[in-house]
Write an enzyme that holds these catalytic residues in place. Structure first.
Site, PDB file in Angstrom:
ATOM      1  N   THR A   1      11.608  -7.306 -12.388  1.00 29.85           N
ATOM      2  CA  THR A   1      10.667  -8.448 -12.003  1.00 29.85           C
ATOM      3  C   THR A   1       9.972  -8.690 -10.994  1.00 29.85           C
ATOM      4  O   THR A   1      10.213  -9.193  -9.421  1.00 29.85           O
ATOM      5  CB  THR A   1      12.700  -9.679 -11.488  1.00 29.85           C
ATOM      6  OG1 THR A   1      12.912  -8.969 -12.503  1.00 29.85           O
ATOM      7  CG2 THR A   1      12.139 -11.186 -11.854  1.00 29.85           C
TER       8      THR A   1
ATOM      9  N   SER B   1      -2.949  -2.882   0.074  1.00 26.15           N
ATOM     10  CA  SER B   1      -1.908  -4.007   0.177  1.00 26.15           C
ATOM     11  C   SER B   1      -2.571  -5.997   0.411  1.00 26.15           C
ATOM     12  O   SER B   1      -3.496  -6.114   1.386  1.00 26.15           O
ATOM     13  CB  SER B   1      -1.988  -3.645   1.396  1.00 26.15           C
ATOM     14  OG  SER B   1      -0.562  -4.363   2.192  1.00 26.15           O
TER      15      SER B   1
ATOM     16  N   CYS C   1       1.780   0.478  11.717  1.00 31.21           N
ATOM     17  CA  CYS C   1       2.384   0.856  11.184  1.00 31.21           C
ATOM     18  C   CYS C   1       3.906   1.705  11.751  1.00 31.21           C
ATOM     19  O   CYS C   1       4.456   1.868  11.308  1.00 31.21           O
ATOM     20  CB  CYS C   1       1.926   1.493  10.048  1.00 31.21           C
ATOM     21  SG  CYS C   1       0.950  -0.026   8.631  1.00 31.21           S
TER      22      CYS C   1
ATOM     23  N   HIS D   1      -1.535  -8.032   2.836  1.00 31.94           N
ATOM     24  CA  HIS D   1      -1.316  -8.333   4.157  1.00 31.94           C
ATOM     25  C   HIS D   1      -2.419  -8.378   5.392  1.00 31.94           C
ATOM     26  O   HIS D   1      -2.198  -8.557   6.129  1.00 31.94           O
ATOM     27  CB  HIS D   1      -0.126  -8.019   4.691  1.00 31.94           C
ATOM     28  CG  HIS D   1       0.044  -7.002   5.270  1.00 31.94           C
ATOM     29  ND1 HIS D   1       0.153  -6.371   6.886  1.00 31.94           N
ATOM     30  CD2 HIS D   1       1.084  -6.033   4.468  1.00 31.94           C
ATOM     31  CE1 HIS D   1       0.295  -4.670   6.988  1.00 31.94           C
ATOM     32  NE2 HIS D   1       0.832  -4.624   5.319  1.00 31.94           N
TER      33      HIS D   1
ATOM     34  N   GLY E   1       0.842  -1.545  -0.013  1.00 28.73           N
ATOM     35  CA  GLY E   1       0.546  -0.020  -0.469  1.00 28.73           C
ATOM     36  C   GLY E   1       0.703   1.204  -0.687  1.00 28.73           C
ATOM     37  O   GLY E   1       0.364   2.353  -0.705  1.00 28.73           O
TER      38      GLY E   1
HETATM   39  N1  PLP Z   1      -2.786   2.596   4.231  1.00 28.31           N
HETATM   40  C1  PLP Z   1      -3.761   2.341   5.168  1.00 28.31           C
HETATM   41  C2  PLP Z   1      -5.158   2.849   5.532  1.00 28.31           C
HETATM   42  C3  PLP Z   1      -3.004   1.002   6.296  1.00 28.31           C
HETATM   43  O1  PLP Z   1      -3.821   1.120   6.828  1.00 28.31           O
HETATM   44  C4  PLP Z   1      -1.082   0.661   5.755  1.00 28.31           C
HETATM   45  C5  PLP Z   1      -0.496  -0.161   6.484  1.00 28.31           C
HETATM   46  O2  PLP Z   1      -1.215   0.455   7.887  1.00 28.31           O
HETATM   47  C6  PLP Z   1      -1.227   1.288   4.217  1.00 28.31           C
HETATM   48  C7  PLP Z   1      -1.917   2.308   3.759  1.00 28.31           C
HETATM   49  C8  PLP Z   1       0.524   0.728   3.484  1.00 28.31           C
HETATM   50  O3  PLP Z   1       0.316  -0.042   3.777  1.00 28.31           O
HETATM   51  P1  PLP Z   1       1.935  -1.321   3.180  1.00 28.31           P
HETATM   52  O4  PLP Z   1       1.746  -2.038   4.882  1.00 28.31           O
HETATM   53  O5  PLP Z   1       1.052  -2.782   2.137  1.00 28.31           O
HETATM   54  O6  PLP Z   1       2.460  -0.299   3.016  1.00 28.31           O
END
Ligand code: PLP
Length: 377
Positions: free
Chosen positions: A227, A189, A314, A191, A71
Site C-alpha cells: 500500500t 530521495s 548516513c 528528505h 534512495g
Molecule cells: N545515496 C546517497 C548519495 C545518499 O547520500 C543517501 C543518503 O544520505 C542515500 C543514497 C540513501 O537515501 P535514503 O536516506 O533515502 O535511503
C-alpha cells in the site's frame, strides 16, 4: 539568523512548510488508493499528481517513476533486479550501492579530486563480453563532486551495459534531467530536497529490465508492491515542485560556501578542501582542520550551535575513516580530520559567522596546545 545554524543539508534538509501542509491534509483524508470508492480515487489522484510533478521536474515520463521508501531501496532494487550479474561501481558510491552490489563488484577508481576515471571504466568494460550494470552517482554526498554521468552512459551503451545513477544528493542542488543523462535507472530521495523521510523514487527508463523485489499487490505497476505511502508521496511531489526555486538560489548558496572557505583559509591556510579542483555541488564543503579529529570538531561546533557532520551522515554515529576520501588518495589520518558542511535554502551569512566563530575558537585552542607542546599542525 536563528539561535542555531543547521549546516547539514546533505544529511537531511529541513521539511518545507508547504510539504507539511500538503501531507497533513492528505493524512486527514481516509482511503486506500487501490479502493474503487471516492475516497480511494481521491488518494489515487494525489499519488498521480505527485508522480506527474516529480516527472516534470526531472524530465521523465510519469510511467517511468516507481515510488520506494527512499534512495537506499531504489538503489537496492536495481542492484537486485536488473538481471545483470557483472556489476561495476565507482569507488565513491554510497553504501546503499556498494553493499548491495556485493564484494564481487568491480570498482572504478577516482582521481585526486574524486572524479570517476572514465578511461579506467572503458578498460574494465572492454575486458568482458558479459553485459554489465554500471553504477555511478551524479554527485558525491561527502565532497559534492559532480560526476560525468552522461559521458559514462554513452560509453556504457557502446558495451551494452545498463547504467544506474544515484542522484540522491544532486537532486535539488543542480539540474537533474533524466532524459539528457541517458541512464537506465535513477534514484532519488525526498528528505534531501525538503520532503519527508522514508520516501523516494526509482526512475526506470521505459524498456529497462527490473525484476520486482517486493511481491504482493500490483502497486507501482507491479514493480514495488505494498500500500502506497500516500502522504509521503504527496510530500515528495510538493518538494519536487519547489526544486526549480532552489536551483535559482544555487549561486547565492555557492557564495556562502565560498565565503566559509575563504574565512577558514584566512584562519588556517593549510586547511584542505577536498575535491576543490573539480565541479562540485554549490552547497557542499568538505574540509579538514589539520591535527583535529572530526569528532572533536563536530562536538565543539555543536556546542557553538552549528550542526555539521563527518563524512557520510548516513553512517554517522559510527565514525570510520571516509572511504570516499581514501579512494581519492587522502591518507587515513588526514581523512579523519575532515568535516562536511552543507548549506541550503534557509542558510545565510549569519550561519557562516557562527560557523567561523566555532571553528576559529577550536582552532585557536588547539593552537595554544600546539604552542605548549611545541608541535606543528
Ligand atoms: N545515496 C546517497 C548519495 C545518499 O547520500 C543517501 C543518503 O544520505 C542515500 C543514497 C540513501 O537515501 P535514503 O536516506 O533515502 O535511503
Amino acid at each position: 539568523m536563528s539561535v542555531a545554524s543547521y549546516l547539514d543539508y546533505n544529511a537531511t534538509a529541513p521539511v518545507l512548510p508547504a510539504v507539511i501542509d500538503a501531507m497533513t491534509q492528505c493524512l486527514r483524508a481516509p482511503g486506500n488508493a487501490s479502493s474503487v470508492h471516492r475516497f480511494g480515487r481521491a488518494q489515487r489522484q494525489r499519488i498521480e499528481e505527485a508522480r506527474a510533478a516529480l516527472a516534470r521536474t526531472i524530465k521523465a515520463q510519469p510511467a517511468e517513476i516507481v515510488f520506494t521508501s527512499g534512495g537506499t531501496e531504489a538503489n537496492a532494487l536495481v542492484l537486485a533486479g536488473s538481471g545483470r550479474k557483472r556489476v561495476i561501481v565507482s569507488a565513491i558510491e554510497h553504501d546503499s550501492v556498494l553493499r548491495n552490489a556485493g564484494d564481487a563488484a568491480l570498482r572504478i577508481p577516482v582521481d585526486g579530486d574524486g572524479v570517476v576515471d572514465v578511461v579506467a571504466l572503458d578498460k574494465i568494460l572492454s575486458t568482458s563480453d558479459e553485459p554489465a550494470l554500471v553504477a555511478v552517482m551524479l554527485a558525491n554526498n561527502e565532497t559534492g563532486v559532480i560526476q560525468p554521468v552522461a559521458e559514462i552512459a554513452r560509453m556504457a551503451r557502446k558495451y551494452g551495459a545498463l547504467v544506474l545513477c544515484d542522484a540522491v544528493q544532486a537532486f535539488g542542488k543542480i539540474e537533474v534531467n533524466f532524459a539528457a543523462l541517458g541512464v537506465d535507472y535513477l534514484s532519488l530521495s525526498a528528505h534531501k530536497i525538503g520532503g519527508p523521510h522514508g520516501i523516494g523514487a526509482l526512475v526506470v527508463r521505459k524498456g529497462a529490465p527490473l525484476a520486482p523485489q517486493l511481491l504482493g499487490g500490483g502497486q507501482e505497476g507491479s514493480r514495488r508492491a505494498g500500500t502506497e505511502n500516500t502522504a509521503g508521496i504527496v510530500g515528495l511531489g510538493v518538494a519536487a515542485s519547489h526544486v526549480d526555486d532552489h536551483l535559482l538560489r544555487a549561486n547565492s548558496i555557492a557564495a556562502l560556501r565560498d565565503l566559509a572557505t575563504r574565512r577558514i583559509k584566512d584562519l588556517a591556510p593549510q586547511a584542505k578542501v577536498f575535491g576543490e579542483g573539480a565541479a562540485r555541488l554549490p552547497n557542499t564543503l568538505c574540509i579538514d582542520m589539520p591535527g583535529i579529529k572530526a569528532e572533536t570538531q563536530i562536538v565543539a561546533l555543536d556546542l557553538a550551535g552549528v550542526a555539521v557532520s563527518a563524512g557520510a551522515a548516513c553512517s554517522s554515529g559510527k565514525l570510520r575513516p571516509s572511504a570516499v576520501l581514501q579512494a581519492m588518495g587522502i591518507d587515513a589520518g588526514q581523512a579523519a580530520n575532515a568535516i562536511r558542511i552543507s548549506f541550503g535554502w534557509d542558510s545565510d551569512e549569519g550561519d557562516v559567522e557562527r560557523l567561523i566563530a566555532g571553528w576559529g575558537a577550536l582552532w585557536a585552542r588547539a593552537g595554544e596546545r600546539r604552542a605548549v607542546s611545541g608541535t606543528a599542525a
